[in-house]
Motif scaffolding. Structure first.
Motif, PDB file in Angstrom:
ATOM      1  N   GLN A  27       0.850  -1.173   0.000  1.00 27.03           N
ATOM      2  CA  GLN A  27       0.000   0.000   0.000  1.00 27.03           C
ATOM      3  C   GLN A  27       0.888   1.226   0.000  1.00 27.03           C
ATOM      4  O   GLN A  27       1.948   1.250   0.597  1.00 27.03           O
ATOM      5  CB  GLN A  27      -0.891   0.024   1.231  1.00 27.03           C
ATOM      6  CG  GLN A  27      -1.926  -1.068   1.229  1.00 27.03           C
ATOM      7  CD  GLN A  27      -2.857  -0.964   2.404  1.00 27.03           C
ATOM      8  OE1 GLN A  27      -2.579  -0.297   3.380  1.00 27.03           O
ATOM      9  NE2 GLN A  27      -3.976  -1.639   2.302  1.00 27.03           N
ATOM     10  N   ALA A  40     -14.550   5.833  -4.874  1.00 21.20           N
ATOM     11  CA  ALA A  40     -14.453   5.085  -3.622  1.00 21.20           C
ATOM     12  C   ALA A  40     -15.747   5.215  -2.814  1.00 21.20           C
ATOM     13  O   ALA A  40     -16.268   4.219  -2.304  1.00 21.20           O
ATOM     14  CB  ALA A  40     -13.260   5.574  -2.799  1.00 21.20           C
ATOM     15  N   LEU A  50     -14.880  -1.801   2.954  1.00 18.86           N
ATOM     16  CA  LEU A  50     -13.881  -0.751   3.099  1.00 18.86           C
ATOM     17  C   LEU A  50     -12.495  -1.278   2.744  1.00 18.86           C
ATOM     18  O   LEU A  50     -11.730  -0.614   2.040  1.00 18.86           O
ATOM     19  CB  LEU A  50     -13.900  -0.221   4.540  1.00 18.86           C
ATOM     20  CG  LEU A  50     -13.016   0.979   4.754  1.00 18.86           C
ATOM     21  CD1 LEU A  50     -13.858   2.232   4.682  1.00 18.86           C
ATOM     22  CD2 LEU A  50     -12.316   0.880   6.074  1.00 18.86           C
ATOM     23  N   ARG A  51     -12.173  -2.480   3.200  1.00 17.38           N
ATOM     24  CA  ARG A  51     -10.857  -3.070   2.906  1.00 17.38           C
ATOM     25  C   ARG A  51     -10.670  -3.286   1.405  1.00 17.38           C
ATOM     26  O   ARG A  51      -9.588  -3.055   0.866  1.00 17.38           O
ATOM     27  CB  ARG A  51     -10.674  -4.386   3.644  1.00 17.38           C
ATOM     28  CG  ARG A  51     -10.407  -4.201   5.114  1.00 17.38           C
ATOM     29  CD  ARG A  51     -10.008  -5.541   5.731  1.00 17.38           C
ATOM     30  NE  ARG A  51      -9.812  -5.420   7.156  1.00 17.38           N
ATOM     31  CZ  ARG A  51      -8.698  -4.987   7.718  1.00 17.38           C
ATOM     32  NH1 ARG A  51      -7.688  -4.629   6.978  1.00 17.38           N
ATOM     33  NH2 ARG A  51      -8.600  -4.904   9.035  1.00 17.38           N
ATOM     34  N   ALA A  54     -10.173   0.148  -0.229  1.00 18.17           N
ATOM     35  CA  ALA A  54      -8.846   0.660   0.125  1.00 18.17           C
ATOM     36  C   ALA A  54      -7.770  -0.062  -0.670  1.00 18.17           C
ATOM     37  O   ALA A  54      -6.845   0.564  -1.200  1.00 18.17           O
ATOM     38  CB  ALA A  54      -8.605   0.501   1.624  1.00 18.17           C
ATOM     39  N   ARG A  55      -7.884  -1.369  -0.789  1.00 16.49           N
ATOM     40  CA  ARG A  55      -6.902  -2.152  -1.548  1.00 16.49           C
ATOM     41  C   ARG A  55      -6.915  -1.733  -3.021  1.00 16.49           C
ATOM     42  O   ARG A  55      -5.862  -1.580  -3.639  1.00 16.49           O
ATOM     43  CB  ARG A  55      -7.222  -3.642  -1.425  1.00 16.49           C
ATOM     44  CG  ARG A  55      -6.135  -4.533  -1.984  1.00 16.49           C
ATOM     45  CD  ARG A  55      -6.407  -6.020  -1.769  1.00 16.49           C
ATOM     46  NE  ARG A  55      -6.722  -6.331  -0.390  1.00 16.49           N
ATOM     47  CZ  ARG A  55      -7.858  -6.928   0.007  1.00 16.49           C
ATOM     48  NH1 ARG A  55      -8.772  -7.279  -0.861  1.00 16.49           N
ATOM     49  NH2 ARG A  55      -8.062  -7.186   1.280  1.00 16.49           N
ATOM     50  N   VAL A  59      -4.681   2.513  -0.644  1.00 14.01           N
ATOM     51  CA  VAL A  59      -4.627   3.372   0.538  1.00 14.01           C
ATOM     52  C   VAL A  59      -4.910   2.551   1.782  1.00 14.01           C
ATOM     53  O   VAL A  59      -5.457   1.448   1.710  1.00 14.01           O
ATOM     54  CB  VAL A  59      -5.629   4.557   0.440  1.00 14.01           C
ATOM     55  CG1 VAL A  59      -5.269   5.479  -0.709  1.00 14.01           C
ATOM     56  CG2 VAL A  59      -7.047   4.062   0.310  1.00 14.01           C
ATOM     57  N   ASN A  60      -4.569   3.096   2.914  1.00 14.29           N
ATOM     58  CA  ASN A  60      -4.806   2.451   4.189  1.00 14.29           C
ATOM     59  C   ASN A  60      -6.304   2.442   4.484  1.00 14.29           C
ATOM     60  O   ASN A  60      -6.955   3.479   4.358  1.00 14.29           O
ATOM     61  CB  ASN A  60      -4.044   3.222   5.272  1.00 14.29           C
ATOM     62  CG  ASN A  60      -4.183   2.593   6.623  1.00 14.29           C
ATOM     63  OD1 ASN A  60      -5.238   2.634   7.234  1.00 14.29           O
ATOM     64  ND2 ASN A  60      -3.100   2.019   7.104  1.00 14.29           N
ATOM     65  N   PRO A  61      -6.867   1.287   4.874  1.00 12.62           N
ATOM     66  CA  PRO A  61      -8.304   1.226   5.167  1.00 12.62           C
ATOM     67  C   PRO A  61      -8.754   2.230   6.234  1.00 12.62           C
ATOM     68  O   PRO A  61      -9.823   2.836   6.110  1.00 12.62           O
ATOM     69  CB  PRO A  61      -8.527  -0.207   5.651  1.00 12.62           C
ATOM     70  CG  PRO A  61      -7.396  -0.980   5.069  1.00 12.62           C
ATOM     71  CD  PRO A  61      -6.233  -0.019   5.000  1.00 12.62           C
ATOM     72  N   SER A  63      -7.411   5.147   6.897  1.00 10.40           N
ATOM     73  CA  SER A  63      -7.407   6.479   6.287  1.00 10.40           C
ATOM     74  C   SER A  63      -8.657   6.680   5.433  1.00 10.40           C
ATOM     75  O   SER A  63      -9.271   7.743   5.463  1.00 10.40           O
ATOM     76  CB  SER A  63      -6.172   6.671   5.414  1.00 10.40           C
ATOM     77  OG  SER A  63      -5.004   6.596   6.191  1.00 10.40           O
ATOM     78  N   LEU A  64      -9.035   5.642   4.690  1.00  5.67           N
ATOM     79  CA  LEU A  64     -10.240   5.732   3.861  1.00  5.67           C
ATOM     80  C   LEU A  64     -11.484   5.869   4.737  1.00  5.67           C
ATOM     81  O   LEU A  64     -12.390   6.635   4.426  1.00  5.67           O
ATOM     82  CB  LEU A  64     -10.349   4.512   2.952  1.00  5.67           C
ATOM     83  CG  LEU A  64     -11.544   4.498   2.001  1.00  5.67           C
ATOM     84  CD1 LEU A  64     -11.542   5.717   1.083  1.00  5.67           C
ATOM     85  CD2 LEU A  64     -11.560   3.211   1.189  1.00  5.67           C
ATOM     86  N   ARG A  65     -11.519   5.132   5.847  1.00  8.76           N
ATOM     87  CA  ARG A  65     -12.661   5.225   6.762  1.00  8.76           C
ATOM     88  C   ARG A  65     -12.807   6.649   7.289  1.00  8.76           C
ATOM     89  O   ARG A  65     -13.899   7.219   7.295  1.00  8.76           O
ATOM     90  CB  ARG A  65     -12.512   4.250   7.933  1.00  8.76           C
ATOM     91  CG  ARG A  65     -13.746   4.228   8.852  1.00  8.76           C
ATOM     92  CD  ARG A  65     -13.478   3.481  10.137  1.00  8.76           C
ATOM     93  NE  ARG A  65     -12.528   4.172  10.995  1.00  8.76           N
ATOM     94  CZ  ARG A  65     -12.818   5.243  11.729  1.00  8.76           C
ATOM     95  NH1 ARG A  65     -14.018   5.761  11.719  1.00  8.76           N
ATOM     96  NH2 ARG A  65     -11.895   5.807  12.484  1.00  8.76           N
TER      97      ARG A  65
END
Length: 74
Positions: A27, A40, A50-51, A54-55, A59-61, A63-65
């Motif tokens: 990532q 997204a 979310l995972r 993010a994948r 990006v980091n899950p 951070s996306l959350r």
């Protein structure tokens, strides 16, 4: 602790070589463009995890959350 050595005593270079050898996708901490953020959010609204989202965008899950929570309509 030596420079470049983690708490477990493993050198970063060794970890990098193992990641590359095993073909593990890394990532990145890239920022999402406006279009990527919209895509997204659309995927999340459609029920994609979310995972997975993010994948897909690298990006980091977490951070996306946080990004999704900040931009969620009230």
């Amino acid at each position: 602790m030596e420079e470049g050595t983690g708490q477990a005593g493993i050198e970063r270079g060794m970890i990098q070589r193992l990641v590359e050898q095993e073909g593990i996708e890394q990532q990145t901490s890239q920022r999402l463009s406006f279009e990527q953020r919209e895509e997204a959010f659309r995927l999340l609204d459609e029920g994609v995890s979310l995972r997975q989202v993010a994948r897909q965008f690298g990006v980091n899950p977490e951070s996306l959350r946080r990004l999704a929570m900040r931009h969620k309509p009230s």
